[in-house]
Design a protein around this motif. Structure first.
Motif, PDB file in Angstrom:
ATOM      1  N   ALA A 226      16.229   0.149 -17.686  1.00 56.74           N
ATOM      2  CA  ALA A 226      16.952   1.281 -17.085  1.00 56.74           C
ATOM      3  C   ALA A 226      16.082   2.519 -16.942  1.00 56.74           C
ATOM      4  N   LEU A 227      14.924   2.543 -17.579  1.00 57.63           N
ATOM      5  CA  LEU A 227      14.104   3.761 -17.581  1.00 57.63           C
ATOM      6  C   LEU A 227      13.636   4.192 -16.183  1.00 57.63           C
ATOM      7  N   PRO A 228      13.149   3.271 -15.333  1.00 52.60           N
ATOM      8  CA  PRO A 228      12.732   3.727 -13.985  1.00 52.60           C
ATOM      9  C   PRO A 228      13.862   4.393 -13.212  1.00 52.60           C
ATOM     10  N   LEU A 229      15.079   3.810 -13.304  1.00 59.37           N
ATOM     11  CA  LEU A 229      16.222   4.402 -12.604  1.00 59.37           C
ATOM     12  C   LEU A 229      16.559   5.771 -13.178  1.00 59.37           C
ATOM     13  N   ILE A 230      16.531   5.909 -14.507  1.00 64.34           N
ATOM     14  CA  ILE A 230      16.851   7.185 -15.144  1.00 64.34           C
ATOM     15  C   ILE A 230      15.841   8.253 -14.740  1.00 64.34           C
ATOM     16  N   ILE A 231      14.560   7.915 -14.753  1.00 63.87           N
ATOM     17  CA  ILE A 231      13.520   8.870 -14.365  1.00 63.87           C
ATOM     18  C   ILE A 231      13.681   9.272 -12.909  1.00 63.87           C
ATOM     19  N   LEU A 232      13.944   8.283 -12.043  1.00 65.36           N
ATOM     20  CA  LEU A 232      14.099   8.574 -10.617  1.00 65.36           C
ATOM     21  C   LEU A 232      15.303   9.471 -10.365  1.00 65.36           C
ATOM     22  N   LEU A 233      16.444   9.134 -10.959  1.00 61.69           N
ATOM     23  CA  LEU A 233      17.658   9.920 -10.738  1.00 61.69           C
ATOM     24  C   LEU A 233      17.528  11.325 -11.313  1.00 61.69           C
ATOM     25  N   SER A 234      16.991  11.437 -12.527  1.00 61.73           N
ATOM     26  CA  SER A 234      16.875  12.756 -13.158  1.00 61.73           C
ATOM     27  C   SER A 234      15.889  13.639 -12.402  1.00 61.73           C
ATOM     28  N   SER A 235      14.810  13.056 -11.904  1.00 65.49           N
ATOM     29  CA  SER A 235      13.838  13.844 -11.144  1.00 65.49           C
ATOM     30  C   SER A 235      14.431  14.295  -9.815  1.00 65.49           C
ATOM     31  N   LEU A 236      15.182  13.399  -9.174  1.00 59.52           N
ATOM     32  CA  LEU A 236      15.790  13.743  -7.891  1.00 59.52           C
ATOM     33  C   LEU A 236      16.830  14.836  -8.054  1.00 59.52           C
ATOM     34  N   VAL A 237      17.745  14.658  -9.022  1.00 59.23           N
ATOM     35  CA  VAL A 237      18.782  15.665  -9.248  1.00 59.23           C
ATOM     36  C   VAL A 237      18.165  16.966  -9.732  1.00 59.23           C
ATOM     37  N   GLY A 238      17.150  16.877 -10.592  1.00 57.57           N
ATOM     38  CA  GLY A 238      16.477  18.075 -11.085  1.00 57.57           C
ATOM     39  C   GLY A 238      15.799  18.859  -9.991  1.00 57.57           C
ATOM     40  N   ALA A 239      15.153  18.139  -9.079  1.00 59.62           N
ATOM     41  CA  ALA A 239      14.477  18.819  -7.972  1.00 59.62           C
ATOM     42  C   ALA A 239      15.478  19.527  -7.067  1.00 59.62           C
ATOM     43  N   ILE A 240      16.589  18.848  -6.780  1.00 62.58           N
ATOM     44  CA  ILE A 240      17.611  19.451  -5.904  1.00 62.58           C
ATOM     45  C   ILE A 240      18.254  20.659  -6.575  1.00 62.58           C
ATOM     46  N   CYS A 241      18.687  20.488  -7.833  1.00 64.34           N
ATOM     47  CA  CYS A 241      19.349  21.583  -8.541  1.00 64.34           C
ATOM     48  C   CYS A 241      18.385  22.730  -8.821  1.00 64.34           C
ATOM     49  N   GLY A 242      17.153  22.402  -9.181  1.00 68.13           N
ATOM     50  CA  GLY A 242      16.165  23.445  -9.449  1.00 68.13           C
ATOM     51  C   GLY A 242      15.874  24.273  -8.211  1.00 68.13           C
ATOM     52  N   SER A 243      15.732  23.610  -7.071  1.00 68.85           N
ATOM     53  CA  SER A 243      15.489  24.332  -5.825  1.00 68.85           C
ATOM     54  C   SER A 243      16.680  25.205  -5.454  1.00 68.85           C
TER      55      SER A 243
END
Length: 288
Positions: A226-243
């Protein structure tokens, strides 16, 4: 009891919702008090380390003491004014004694906890898996809010969460034990490696050690797969929310943004929908 749940299909969802609301009320206490308790311990440790004489004795503070009270007038909150969500609505969001406003975040956290606990009903039978998923969910909610408030992921929650994940997976509840152990190790080392690489390249710290421990805990619950999916989702959501935060609040890039909430969100999504998401992704790759 199990027969009652089988005969009355609405009883289990109702119990889960009520349980989630009550746990949400307790999580409000944890989210507010645990960082204060840690700060008190750190001050005491610093005084002892530096051999600084003790000042005035701090009043006792833990999850049970003192009783819940209004931060404005200090009046104790009566038990009938502490019913999750309902009391907030009856009091119209104000203290019963001084009419000072009560932060709306308290009923929102209770509602979120109740709703997320109820959502587990559609994905897990009445079993050890449901109990584990509930504990997993509650811990992630507490960690999310504490990290948002203080940019802190306390060991008091992340480490028990990690060990609890391994215990639940002794019998393969969410992942095989070997996969869970490997998930914990890989989860920690993955962010630890990124941290040091970023620090060597920029001489700055890109994240805290709490993030390593949280990803290790997620790996212990869900397995290394599950780690690749967690990293991908968290990075994607983090980038969107951070921006979005930088645009809305006009925050610069130098302002730190906690990564723990995005890891927690990704971990919860992976718990419920990880397998279908990965199956669709692999299916799309096979087509192409």
């Amino acid at each position: 009891m199990l027969e009652a749940f089988d005969q009355l299909g609405w009883l289990l969802p109702l119990c889960l919702l009520c349980l989630g609301l009550m746990v949400g009320s307790f999580l409000n206490v944890v989210i507010y008090r645990l960082p204060l308790m840690l700060e008190s311990h750190w001050r005491r440790d610093c005084r002892e380390l530096l051999d600084i004489p003790r000042g005035a004795t701090e009043p006792p503070l833990n999850l049970a003491t003192p009783n819940s009270h209004c931060p404005h007038c200090k009046a104790a909150i009566a038990p009938w004014h502490n019913i999750p969500v309902v009391s907030y609505l009856v009091l119209r969001g104000r203290c019963a004694r001084c009419s000072a406003p009560i932060a709306v975040r308290y009923p929102l956290i209770e509602l979120a906890t109740g709703s997320m606990t109820l959502a587990l009903y559609w994905y897990f039978p009445l079993s050890l898996a449901l109990l584990g998923a509930a504990c997993f969910t509650w811990a992630l909610i507490a960690l999310t809010m504490i990290d948002i408030d203080h940019q802190l992921l306390p060991d008091d929650i992340t480490l028990p969460l990690l060990w609890l994940g391994l215990l639940f997976n002794l019998g393969g509840t969410f992942a095989g034990l070997a996969d869970a152990v490997l998930g914990a190790v890989c989860g920690y080392l993955l962010l630890w490696s990124i941290y040091w690489l970023f620090k060597l390249l920029t001489a700055k710290e890109g994240m805290g050690y709490g993030d390593f421990k949280l990803l290790a805990a997620l790996g212990a619950w869900l397995g290394w797969q599950a780690l690749p999916l967690i990293i991908l989702l968290s990075s994607l959501v983090g980038a969107i929310c951070g921006s979005a935060l930088m645009v809305i609040r006009r925050r610069g890039r130098e302002i730190p943004i906690p990564f723990g909430p995005y890891l927690a969100m990704a971990g919860w999504i992976a718990l419920l929908w990880g397998e279908p998401i990965m199956a669709r992704y692999l299916g799309a790759l096979a087509v192409h």
